[in-house]
Write a protein that holds these residues in place. Structure first.
Motif, PDB file in Angstrom:
ATOM      1  N   GLU A 104       0.830  -1.202   0.000  1.00 17.48           N
ATOM      2  CA  GLU A 104       0.000   0.000   0.000  1.00 17.48           C
ATOM      3  C   GLU A 104       0.867   1.256   0.000  1.00 17.48           C
ATOM      4  N   GLU A 105       1.937   1.243   0.779  1.00 15.83           N
ATOM      5  CA  GLU A 105       2.847   2.382   0.810  1.00 15.83           C
ATOM      6  C   GLU A 105       3.544   2.564  -0.539  1.00 15.83           C
ATOM      7  N   GLU A 106       3.904   1.466  -1.183  1.00 12.74           N
ATOM      8  CA  GLU A 106       4.522   1.543  -2.503  1.00 12.74           C
ATOM      9  C   GLU A 106       3.552   2.158  -3.512  1.00 12.74           C
ATOM     10  N   LEU A 107       2.294   1.769  -3.430  1.00 12.05           N
ATOM     11  CA  LEU A 107       1.298   2.315  -4.358  1.00 12.05           C
ATOM     12  C   LEU A 107       1.071   3.798  -4.112  1.00 12.05           C
ATOM     13  N   LYS A 108       1.094   4.231  -2.849  1.00 10.75           N
ATOM     14  CA  LYS A 108       0.905   5.640  -2.519  1.00 10.75           C
ATOM     15  C   LYS A 108       2.051   6.496  -3.050  1.00 10.75           C
ATOM     16  N   LYS A 109       3.247   5.920  -3.137  1.00  9.20           N
ATOM     17  CA  LYS A 109       4.386   6.665  -3.658  1.00  9.20           C
ATOM     18  C   LYS A 109       4.161   7.104  -5.106  1.00  9.20           C
TER      19      LYS A 109
END
Length: 111
Positions: A104-109
């Motif tokens: 999820e954090e990777e996608l938010k980046k």
């Protein structure tokens, strides 16, 4: 609905196969180790031909063999009953949550 039933059947079938494999492993473990200890203590010597006589000290490695196989059997047992051990289930859940958060954090980046 049929897919769900098929999925349940496949999981149950896989579980039964794992149980059968474990009990087969257990039977082989006991059979092989009983025969090895019978050789080690010389119980089977009278039944061997004269040209195939073995000395009991040939089998000093049997104890180490038993110990190693017991460790392997313990690992197999833990793997088979992995859902019975709550600490393993909790660890799996924590790992799943960790990787989901990471994704999820990777996608938010990139948004």
């Amino acid at each position: 609905m049929e897919n769900l039933e098929n999925n349940k059947y496949n999981r149950a079938s896989q579980r039964v196969k794992e149980l059968k494999d474990f009990f087969r492993h257990l039977m082989i473990f006991f059979a092989v180790n009983i025969v090895l200890y019978l050789f080690r203590f010389g119980v089977l010597q009278p039944y061997l031909p004269d040209e195939f006589q073995l000395k009991p000290y040939y089998f000093t490695w049997v104890d180490i063999h038993l110990l190693i196989w017991l460790v392997i059997l313990a690992v197999h047992t833990v793997y088979l009953f992995r859902y019975k051990f709550t600490f393993l289930r909790k660890w799996e859940e924590r790992q799943i949550q960790k990787y989901m958060q990471k994704d999820e954090e990777e996608l938010k980046k990139y948004k």
